[in-house]
Write a protein that holds these residues in place. Sequence first.
Motif, PDB file in Angstrom:
ATOM      1  N   ASP A  35       0.824  -1.212   0.000  1.00 31.71           N
ATOM      2  CA  ASP A  35       0.000   0.000   0.000  1.00 31.71           C
ATOM      3  C   ASP A  35       0.855   1.257   0.000  1.00 31.71           C
ATOM      4  O   ASP A  35       0.541   2.231  -0.690  1.00 31.71           O
ATOM      5  N   SER A  47      -1.423  -2.332  -5.700  1.00 31.75           N
ATOM      6  CA  SER A  47      -2.727  -2.452  -5.048  1.00 31.75           C
ATOM      7  C   SER A  47      -3.227  -3.899  -5.125  1.00 31.75           C
ATOM      8  O   SER A  47      -3.826  -4.416  -4.171  1.00 31.75           O
ATOM      9  N   SER A  51      -4.065  -6.463  -2.030  1.00 29.54           N
ATOM     10  CA  SER A  51      -5.328  -7.213  -1.907  1.00 29.54           C
ATOM     11  C   SER A  51      -5.072  -8.687  -1.654  1.00 29.54           C
ATOM     12  O   SER A  51      -5.705  -9.304  -0.786  1.00 29.54           O
ATOM     13  N   HIS A 103     -10.037  -2.733  -0.123  1.00 30.42           N
ATOM     14  CA  HIS A 103      -9.136  -3.032  -1.245  1.00 30.42           C
ATOM     15  C   HIS A 103      -9.880  -3.615  -2.448  1.00 30.42           C
ATOM     16  O   HIS A 103      -9.324  -3.691  -3.536  1.00 30.42           O
ATOM     17  N   GLY A 114      -7.387   2.512   2.656  1.00 32.42           N
ATOM     18  CA  GLY A 114      -6.751   1.200   2.619  1.00 32.42           C
ATOM     19  C   GLY A 114      -5.386   1.213   3.283  1.00 32.42           C
ATOM     20  O   GLY A 114      -5.016   0.281   3.997  1.00 32.42           O
TER      21      GLY A 114
END
Length: 142
Positions: A35, A47, A51, A103, A114
Amino acid sequence: MTVTAPATYRHTPSPLHAIMLAGTVPLFLGALLSDITYYNTYQIQWSNFASWLTASGLVFCGLGLLFALINLIRADRKSGRPVMYFLLMLVTWVLGLVNAFVHAKDAFASMPSGLILSAIVTVLICITAWTGLTNLRSGEAQ
């Protein structure tokens, strides 16, 4: 005359429980680092990494939560340590789930919430792992 010592029960994690607990820390830490990298570079793949690392951390944390529940059921009621450990693990898992939902949004829409949730979950899992694994080193018996 035979002298028998009363059985002592420890509420320390089993080896599999310790692996699940210790394995959760680098997964959530990796999500936080991904992140941070996404926040600085805006490369969408970071990203995606966050996740996947969050989802993997949730699997490990969920299994650790199951072991913590079993230890809580089996533990002596005099000690509050298993209750605190279970609650920390539960809060970490719930916030990790919220983080996974954040996310799941579009990559840019997941920032900065996030990143903030990843930081909170990482700090919580470090505290939880410290709490859960401290009893292994101290040799405390219940």
